[in-house]
Motif scaffolding. Structure first.
Motif, PDB file in Angstrom:
ATOM      1  N   LYS A  45       0.822  -1.209   0.000  1.00 57.87           N
ATOM      2  CA  LYS A  45       0.000   0.000   0.000  1.00 57.87           C
ATOM      3  C   LYS A  45       0.860   1.265   0.000  1.00 57.87           C
ATOM      4  O   LYS A  45       0.380   2.345  -0.367  1.00 57.87           O
ATOM      5  CB  LYS A  45      -0.925   0.016   1.226  1.00 57.87           C
ATOM      6  N   ALA A  46       2.105   1.124   0.430  1.00 58.98           N
ATOM      7  CA  ALA A  46       3.001   2.283   0.414  1.00 58.98           C
ATOM      8  C   ALA A  46       3.078   2.900  -0.976  1.00 58.98           C
ATOM      9  O   ALA A  46       3.197   4.121  -1.131  1.00 58.98           O
ATOM     10  CB  ALA A  46       4.396   1.878   0.886  1.00 58.98           C
ATOM     11  N   PHE A  47       2.976   2.058  -2.006  1.00 54.21           N
ATOM     12  CA  PHE A  47       3.111   2.554  -3.373  1.00 54.21           C
ATOM     13  C   PHE A  47       1.867   3.290  -3.855  1.00 54.21           C
ATOM     14  O   PHE A  47       1.862   3.827  -4.964  1.00 54.21           O
ATOM     15  CB  PHE A  47       3.434   1.392  -4.318  1.00 54.21           C
ATOM     16  N   THR A  48       0.799   3.290  -3.057  1.00 52.30           N
ATOM     17  CA  THR A  48      -0.405   4.029  -3.439  1.00 52.30           C
ATOM     18  C   THR A  48      -0.386   5.453  -2.902  1.00 52.30           C
ATOM     19  O   THR A  48      -1.340   6.211  -3.147  1.00 52.30           O
ATOM     20  CB  THR A  48      -1.670   3.317  -2.911  1.00 52.30           C
ATOM     21  N   ARG A  49       0.654   5.850  -2.191  1.00 58.14           N
ATOM     22  CA  ARG A  49       0.708   7.162  -1.539  1.00 58.14           C
ATOM     23  C   ARG A  49       1.672   8.084  -2.294  1.00 58.14           C
ATOM     24  O   ARG A  49       2.840   7.773  -2.488  1.00 58.14           O
ATOM     25  CB  ARG A  49       1.141   6.994  -0.089  1.00 58.14           C
ATOM     26  N   LEU A  50       1.147   9.216  -2.682  1.00 54.49           N
ATOM     27  CA  LEU A  50       1.933  10.182  -3.448  1.00 54.49           C
ATOM     28  C   LEU A  50       3.201  10.593  -2.715  1.00 54.49           C
ATOM     29  O   LEU A  50       4.275  10.691  -3.322  1.00 54.49           O
ATOM     30  CB  LEU A  50       1.077  11.419  -3.738  1.00 54.49           C
ATOM     31  N   GLN A  51       3.096  10.828  -1.414  1.00 55.82           N
ATOM     32  CA  GLN A  51       4.259  11.303  -0.672  1.00 55.82           C
ATOM     33  C   GLN A  51       5.359  10.246  -0.613  1.00 55.82           C
ATOM     34  O   GLN A  51       6.541  10.586  -0.525  1.00 55.82           O
ATOM     35  CB  GLN A  51       3.856  11.736   0.742  1.00 55.82           C
ATOM     36  N   VAL A  52       4.998   8.970  -0.647  1.00 55.50           N
ATOM     37  CA  VAL A  52       6.021   7.919  -0.710  1.00 55.50           C
ATOM     38  C   VAL A  52       6.786   8.019  -2.021  1.00 55.50           C
ATOM     39  O   VAL A  52       8.025   7.961  -2.058  1.00 55.50           O
ATOM     40  CB  VAL A  52       5.384   6.524  -0.551  1.00 55.50           C
ATOM     41  N   TRP A  53       6.064   8.199  -3.120  1.00 56.03           N
ATOM     42  CA  TRP A  53       6.731   8.325  -4.425  1.00 56.03           C
ATOM     43  C   TRP A  53       7.616   9.569  -4.480  1.00 56.03           C
ATOM     44  O   TRP A  53       8.723   9.525  -5.033  1.00 56.03           O
ATOM     45  CB  TRP A  53       5.688   8.362  -5.542  1.00 56.03           C
ATOM     46  N   LEU A  54       7.134  10.662  -3.902  1.00 55.28           N
ATOM     47  CA  LEU A  54       7.948  11.871  -3.891  1.00 55.28           C
ATOM     48  C   LEU A  54       9.218  11.672  -3.058  1.00 55.28           C
ATOM     49  O   LEU A  54      10.308  12.110  -3.451  1.00 55.28           O
ATOM     50  CB  LEU A  54       7.137  13.047  -3.360  1.00 55.28           C
ATOM     51  N   ALA A  55       9.090  11.014  -1.899  1.00 62.73           N
ATOM     52  CA  ALA A  55      10.268  10.757  -1.067  1.00 62.73           C
ATOM     53  C   ALA A  55      11.270   9.876  -1.803  1.00 62.73           C
ATOM     54  O   ALA A  55      12.486  10.087  -1.735  1.00 62.73           O
ATOM     55  CB  ALA A  55       9.852  10.117   0.259  1.00 62.73           C
ATOM     56  N   LEU A  56      10.755   8.864  -2.520  1.00 59.71           N
ATOM     57  CA  LEU A  56      11.639   8.001  -3.307  1.00 59.71           C
ATOM     58  C   LEU A  56      12.340   8.790  -4.407  1.00 59.71           C
ATOM     59  O   LEU A  56      13.536   8.610  -4.661  1.00 59.71           O
ATOM     60  CB  LEU A  56      10.837   6.852  -3.920  1.00 59.71           C
ATOM     61  N   LEU A  57      11.602   9.667  -5.055  1.00 62.20           N
ATOM     62  CA  LEU A  57      12.203  10.466  -6.129  1.00 62.20           C
ATOM     63  C   LEU A  57      13.245  11.441  -5.592  1.00 62.20           C
ATOM     64  O   LEU A  57      14.251  11.705  -6.256  1.00 62.20           O
ATOM     65  CB  LEU A  57      11.106  11.220  -6.888  1.00 62.20           C
ATOM     66  N   ILE A  58      12.999  11.979  -4.400  1.00 60.16           N
ATOM     67  CA  ILE A  58      13.990  12.879  -3.793  1.00 60.16           C
ATOM     68  C   ILE A  58      15.325  12.159  -3.658  1.00 60.16           C
ATOM     69  O   ILE A  58      16.385  12.694  -4.010  1.00 60.16           O
ATOM     70  CB  ILE A  58      13.505  13.377  -2.420  1.00 60.16           C
ATOM     71  N   GLY A  59      15.276  10.921  -3.151  1.00 63.50           N
ATOM     72  CA  GLY A  59      16.508  10.155  -3.011  1.00 63.50           C
ATOM     73  C   GLY A  59      17.084   9.713  -4.335  1.00 63.50           C
ATOM     74  O   GLY A  59      18.292   9.822  -4.581  1.00 63.50           O
ATOM     75  N   ALA A  60      16.212   9.228  -5.225  1.00 56.70           N
ATOM     76  CA  ALA A  60      16.680   8.677  -6.497  1.00 56.70           C
ATOM     77  C   ALA A  60      17.309   9.737  -7.383  1.00 56.70           C
ATOM     78  O   ALA A  60      18.305   9.485  -8.066  1.00 56.70           O
ATOM     79  CB  ALA A  60      15.517   8.002  -7.225  1.00 56.70           C
ATOM     80  N   VAL A  61      16.736  10.934  -7.385  1.00 58.03           N
ATOM     81  CA  VAL A  61      17.258  12.010  -8.231  1.00 58.03           C
ATOM     82  C   VAL A  61      18.360  12.778  -7.504  1.00 58.03           C
ATOM     83  O   VAL A  61      19.473  12.940  -8.027  1.00 58.03           O
ATOM     84  CB  VAL A  61      16.122  12.966  -8.647  1.00 58.03           C
ATOM     85  N   GLY A  62      18.055  13.247  -6.302  1.00 60.14           N
ATOM     86  CA  GLY A  62      19.002  14.103  -5.582  1.00 60.14           C
ATOM     87  C   GLY A  62      20.309  13.425  -5.243  1.00 60.14           C
ATOM     88  O   GLY A  62      21.389  14.019  -5.371  1.00 60.14           O
ATOM     89  N   PHE A  63      20.244  12.164  -4.820  1.00 62.42           N
ATOM     90  CA  PHE A  63      21.459  11.462  -4.427  1.00 62.42           C
ATOM     91  C   PHE A  63      22.328  11.110  -5.618  1.00 62.42           C
ATOM     92  O   PHE A  63      23.512  10.790  -5.467  1.00 62.42           O
ATOM     93  CB  PHE A  63      21.099  10.195  -3.644  1.00 62.42           C
ATOM     94  N   GLY A  64      21.729  11.132  -6.825  1.00 62.23           N
ATOM     95  CA  GLY A  64      22.534  10.876  -8.019  1.00 62.23           C
ATOM     96  C   GLY A  64      23.665  11.862  -8.182  1.00 62.23           C
ATOM     97  O   GLY A  64      24.671  11.570  -8.830  1.00 62.23           O
TER      98      GLY A  64
END
Length: 430
Positions: free
Chosen positions: A218-237
């Motif tokens: 269900k975590a994948f149904t929450r917008l804020q989870v996706w945004l948090a993942l993108l923050i790490g995936a993009v920013g940490f690059g």
């Protein structure tokens, strides 16, 4: 000593510290296996891609970077999969099986005869990565006690950062003198040692009896989870675009001898260690302010590296700042994920490492593309800066949604108090 099962159990402060150290030792092994390829990239390229290396060392180094991307993609696949399907497992049992998989996968990486098989072995050996950090973080947070979740996460991650001070430079030196395959066998021995430490020192903790695959996902149904993942995936690059190619930057741009690469890695590891300590404490006070501050410091460090990498002092200072800022972001992003995932705690704790290894793969890949395009070994620094700016923009969007919901009186998992972790044991550790 009575083991920790479902409820609170009394443990001495010394026993808690030993358990935390055992968990951190696993982080030490993971940090070693993940980052040792950066310092040995030219050696791996020369051995596995001899014809390409003879024709163009830069092209060979760029292609060898795919090994790092393969490991990163293994983390991305393994973290949510294992966390979702094994959330009900007793946590210590799961940690031990993950360490067995680490050991075997790293041995396979050391003995695989071809470039393609090494890539496959690195992918397989990475599958337990995110799940280990996720479950170990939950155990550490329980041991630390209430109000110290960020520090619990940081303690487990401290093994990874210390690996960059001691493990990665030492194993890089071993690899330069005895071969990169021997380096990976040393890492496999670290995982075997961690298995013994966890077996004897970490208390028993039951898994989440209420967890189901459906609830975790269900975590994948929450917008804020996706945004948090993108923050790490993009920013940490921004970090990995530089760190992947640190060896050729040191030798080609700064003009330092190959023997100094391990020393630069030590400095990067020191920056990571300092940043991890600061980031863990900062996350317990304010995730939004901490995250934006550390991203700003990361951008400053990348700009300084671009301008001063041709000088020894400029390189060393910039590497320290970039490494410290990124390491400080890690517990901050993980805490954010645990906040917004609500009841999906196991998968949330693991997903941080999926995000960071998407960053690892993206940074290595795009940095390699710019090098292969003939833009030089400093071009990944520009890539890193653009990725860091992307992370800042995503963070601003995510926190803006929180503020909007608060104004409308909508309380969600991203702004409300979270479901409590298991009761802490006695004598919580500072």
């Amino acid at each position: 000593m009575t083991p920790l099962i479902d409820g609170p159990t009394q443990m001495s402060s010394a026993r808690i510290r030993l358990a935390l150290l055992a968990l951190a030792l696993g982080g030490f092994g993971i940090g070693s296996t993940e980052f040792v390829a950066m310092g040995l990239l030219p050696n791996i390229a020369h051995d596995l891609l001899p014809q390409l290396y003879a024709a163009s060392p830069s092209d060979a180094n760029a292609q060898a970077g795919w090994i790092i991307s393969a490991y990163a993609l293994g983390v991305v696949v393994g973290a949510p999969t294992i966390a979702a399907f094994a959330a009900r497992w007793p946590r210590k049992k799961l940690l031990l099986w993950l360490l067995v998989a680490f050991t075997l996968g790293t041995v396979a990486s050391a003995v695989a005869p071809t470039f393609q098989l090494v890539m496959l072995a690195r992918f397989v050996s990475a599958l337990p990565h995110g799940a280990y950090f996720g479950i170990a973080s939950l155990v550490a947070a329980s041991l630390m006690g209430p109000g110290k979740r960020g520090r619990g996460v940081a303690f487990v991650l401290s093994g990874l950062t210390i690996a960059n001070v001691i493990g990665v430079p030492t194993i890089t030196w071993i690899g330069q003198h005895s071969g990169w395959r021997i380096a990976y066998l040393v890492v496999a021995a670290l995982f075997a040692l961690t298995f013994v430490a966890v077996a004897f020192l970490v208390p028993w903790q039951a898994g989440d009896a209420r967890a189901t695959v459906r609830n975790e996902l269900k975590a994948f149904t929450r917008l804020q989870v996706w945004l948090a993942l993108l923050i790490g995936a993009v920013g940490f690059g921004g970090f990995f675009a530089v760190y992947t190619y640190i060896a050729p930057i040191v030798t080609t741009i700064t003009g330092m001898p190959e023997a100094t690469v391990p020393l630069v890695l030590v400095l990067a590891g020191l920056g990571m260690t300092v940043g991890n300590i600061i980031g863990g404490r900062a996350a317990d006070h304010s995730v939004p302010r901490s995250m934006l501050l550390f991203f700003a410091i990361l951008l400053v460090g990348l700009a300084a590296l671009w301008l001063t990498a041709s000088t020894v002092a400029g390189l060393l200072i910039s590497v320290f700042v970039v490494s410290g800022a990124c390491s400080a972001l890690s517990p901050t992003i993980q805490t954010r994920l645990m906040d917004v995932a609500r009841d999906s705690q196991s998968i949330a704790a693991a997903l941080n490492h999926s995000a960071l290894n998407i960053a690892n793969a993206a940074g290595a890949f795009f940095g390699g593309l710019t090098i292969a395009a003939g833009l030089g070994y400093l071009s990944p620094v520009v890539v890193g800066g653009l990725l860091a700016i992307g992370g800042i923009l995503l963070a601003l969007i995510s926190f803006g949604i929180d503020r909007s919901r608060i104004r409308r009186g909508v309380v969600t998992g991203s702004v409300a108090a979270q479901r409590p972790l298991p009761e802490p044991v006695s004598a919580p550790v500072d």
